[in-house]
Write a protein that holds these residues in place. Structure first.
Motif, PDB file in Angstrom:
ATOM      1  N   LEU A  41       0.825  -1.215   0.000  1.00 18.13           N
ATOM      2  CA  LEU A  41       0.000   0.000   0.000  1.00 18.13           C
ATOM      3  C   LEU A  41       0.853   1.256   0.000  1.00 18.13           C
ATOM      4  O   LEU A  41       0.564   2.217  -0.741  1.00 18.13           O
ATOM      5  CB  LEU A  41      -0.928  -0.005   1.223  1.00 18.13           C
ATOM      6  CG  LEU A  41      -1.964  -1.136   1.274  1.00 18.13           C
ATOM      7  CD1 LEU A  41      -2.785  -1.041   2.550  1.00 18.13           C
ATOM      8  CD2 LEU A  41      -2.875  -1.096   0.056  1.00 18.13           C
ATOM      9  N   THR A  44       2.752   1.597  -3.436  1.00 22.43           N
ATOM     10  CA  THR A  44       1.834   1.778  -4.558  1.00 22.43           C
ATOM     11  C   THR A  44       1.238   3.174  -4.572  1.00 22.43           C
ATOM     12  O   THR A  44       1.204   3.849  -5.614  1.00 22.43           O
ATOM     13  CB  THR A  44       0.707   0.729  -4.502  1.00 22.43           C
ATOM     14  OG1 THR A  44       1.269  -0.577  -4.586  1.00 22.43           O
ATOM     15  CG2 THR A  44      -0.263   0.930  -5.664  1.00 22.43           C
ATOM     16  N   TYR A  45       0.777   3.645  -3.425  1.00 19.96           N
ATOM     17  CA  TYR A  45       0.052   4.911  -3.388  1.00 19.96           C
ATOM     18  C   TYR A  45       0.942   6.117  -3.127  1.00 19.96           C
ATOM     19  O   TYR A  45       0.582   7.239  -3.496  1.00 19.96           O
ATOM     20  CB  TYR A  45      -1.064   4.844  -2.344  1.00 19.96           C
ATOM     21  CG  TYR A  45      -2.177   3.921  -2.756  1.00 19.96           C
ATOM     22  CD1 TYR A  45      -2.996   4.238  -3.839  1.00 19.96           C
ATOM     23  CD2 TYR A  45      -2.405   2.723  -2.091  1.00 19.96           C
ATOM     24  CE1 TYR A  45      -4.011   3.387  -4.247  1.00 19.96           C
ATOM     25  CE2 TYR A  45      -3.427   1.861  -2.490  1.00 19.96           C
ATOM     26  CZ  TYR A  45      -4.222   2.204  -3.565  1.00 19.96           C
ATOM     27  OH  TYR A  45      -5.217   1.356  -3.972  1.00 19.96           O
ATOM     28  N   VAL A  46       2.103   5.924  -2.501  1.00 21.26           N
ATOM     29  CA  VAL A  46       3.002   7.045  -2.269  1.00 21.26           C
ATOM     30  C   VAL A  46       3.936   7.233  -3.460  1.00 21.26           C
ATOM     31  O   VAL A  46       3.918   8.260  -4.139  1.00 21.26           O
ATOM     32  CB  VAL A  46       3.808   6.859  -0.967  1.00 21.26           C
ATOM     33  CG1 VAL A  46       4.833   7.970  -0.809  1.00 21.26           C
ATOM     34  CG2 VAL A  46       2.869   6.840   0.231  1.00 21.26           C
ATOM     35  N   GLY A  48       3.827   5.449  -6.246  1.00 22.66           N
ATOM     36  CA  GLY A  48       3.081   5.298  -7.488  1.00 22.66           C
ATOM     37  C   GLY A  48       2.474   6.596  -7.977  1.00 22.66           C
ATOM     38  O   GLY A  48       2.245   6.766  -9.182  1.00 22.66           O
ATOM     39  N   SER A  49       2.212   7.515  -7.065  1.00 16.34           N
ATOM     40  CA  SER A  49       1.648   8.796  -7.462  1.00 16.34           C
ATOM     41  C   SER A  49       2.703   9.751  -8.013  1.00 16.34           C
ATOM     42  O   SER A  49       2.366  10.784  -8.591  1.00 16.34           O
ATOM     43  CB  SER A  49       0.963   9.448  -6.257  1.00 16.34           C
ATOM     44  OG  SER A  49       1.901   9.700  -5.219  1.00 16.34           O
ATOM     45  N   SER A  57       1.440   0.566 -15.614  1.00 19.41           N
ATOM     46  CA  SER A  57       1.295   1.264 -14.339  1.00 19.41           C
ATOM     47  C   SER A  57       2.491   0.943 -13.445  1.00 19.41           C
ATOM     48  O   SER A  57       3.104  -0.122 -13.549  1.00 19.41           O
ATOM     49  CB  SER A  57       0.001   0.830 -13.640  1.00 19.41           C
ATOM     50  OG  SER A  57       0.098  -0.527 -13.218  1.00 19.41           O
ATOM     51  N   GLY A  59       2.323   0.321 -10.348  1.00 22.31           N
ATOM     52  CA  GLY A  59       1.954  -0.762  -9.446  1.00 22.31           C
ATOM     53  C   GLY A  59       2.345  -2.123  -9.991  1.00 22.31           C
ATOM     54  O   GLY A  59       2.822  -2.991  -9.252  1.00 22.31           O
ATOM     55  N   VAL A 130      -5.112  -3.708  -5.554  1.00 25.69           N
ATOM     56  CA  VAL A 130      -4.670  -2.362  -5.946  1.00 25.69           C
ATOM     57  C   VAL A 130      -4.306  -2.278  -7.432  1.00 25.69           C
ATOM     58  O   VAL A 130      -3.745  -1.279  -7.870  1.00 25.69           O
ATOM     59  CB  VAL A 130      -3.483  -1.902  -5.082  1.00 25.69           C
ATOM     60  CG1 VAL A 130      -3.880  -1.840  -3.621  1.00 25.69           C
ATOM     61  CG2 VAL A 130      -2.263  -2.787  -5.276  1.00 25.69           C
TER      62      VAL A 130
END
Length: 267
Positions: A41, A44-46, A48-49, A57, A59, A130
């Motif tokens: 998580l 992927t979200y830190v 990945g952005s 992608s 991810g 995700v």
């Protein structure tokens, strides 16, 4: 029963003992189940952005690298458990029992395969949630997971060797952390190694962690034609070389760990 059958039976018994110990230890259980979820998580979200890759992608690119990072760091459980048993005198008790001398190390490393399997399954399920996908055949995907587990088993013998040489949990934890950082971060686990500057690029390209991560991406189909093809020889032959790395690590460190264990219990 012959000697081999006795060694296998004793190894299974020790593996069960270590698996039960992990289940009853909240800190170790958290490292097996919760830490992989946090890694997936968080990255992927830190990251990945902020990181974009052409044709895919971040991810999908990331998950194989997270798999590799987790099995490298989880291998520290082998060494930590061995140093704790050594410090508490458990080895002395084992020595008085009619059991195979090799059962302690084989049982410990086999139990760590179960630990790594649990971590990988957890990460894969969270990864699917995700957006990570396996885009190859079931046989290639199964080979990818088998490759990861084999490397995890081989690397656990490395940490067992280091632990038996150091013998104290505190010193081992410090040394193991220092060992894992140069392996994981100067690699392609989190970013394309072709983008790294100066001397970091060849270091990352010849890093066995990079080879394993590249092999996992190929076997899971997490690659893109838009990403430059790695020019380094290890990354062009990542799958067979990853299996070779596992064989070499086992051939070198399994006998060495066994020798250090015999020396430890004889003192």
């Amino acid at each position: 029963m012959n000697a081999l059958q006795i060694a296998v039976a004793d190894g299974v018994t020790i593996a069960k003992r270590n698996a039960l110990k992990i289940r009853r230890a909240p800190d170790l259980l958290g490292g097996v189940v919760m830490l992989p979820i946090v890694f997936v998580l968080l990255f992927t979200y830190v990251f990945g952005s902020m990181i974009s890759l052409p044709g895919m992608s971040y991810g999908e690119y990331l998950l194989p690298g997270i798999f590799v990072m987790t099995i490298v760091t989880s291998a520290q459980i082998t060494g930590y458990t061995l140093t704790q048993d050594l410090q508490k005198g458990i080895f002395d008790r084992f020595r008085t029992l009619p059991m195979s001398p090799s059962a302690v190390l084989t049982g410990q490393t086999v139990s760590d395969v179960i630990t790594n399997l649990t971590s990988i399954v957890t990460m894969a399920l969270v990864g699917l949630l995700v957006g990570w996908r396996i885009r190859t055949s079931p046989w290639e995907a199964a080979l990818g997971f088998l490759m990861l587990l084999l490397f995890a088993y081989a690397f656990s013998w490395v940490t067992a060797t280091v632990a038996l040489a150091l013998r104290t949990p505190e010193v081992f934890n410090n040394v193991a952390t220092i060992m894992s950082f140069p392996l994981v971060f100067p690699s392609n686990a989190f970013a394309d190694s072709t983008r790294l500057p100066g001397p970091l690029k060849p270091i990352a390209e010849w890093n066995p962690v990079s080879t394993l991560a590249q092999a996992a991406r190929e076997l899971f189909g997490n690659t893109s034609p838009a990403i430059p093809t790695p020019s380094a020889w290890p990354l062009q032959h990542a799958v067979p070389l990853s299996f070779l790395w596992s064989v070499v690590l086992l051939a070198v460190f399994a006998p060495l760990a066994t020798r250090l264990y015999k020396r430890a219990v004889s003192q």
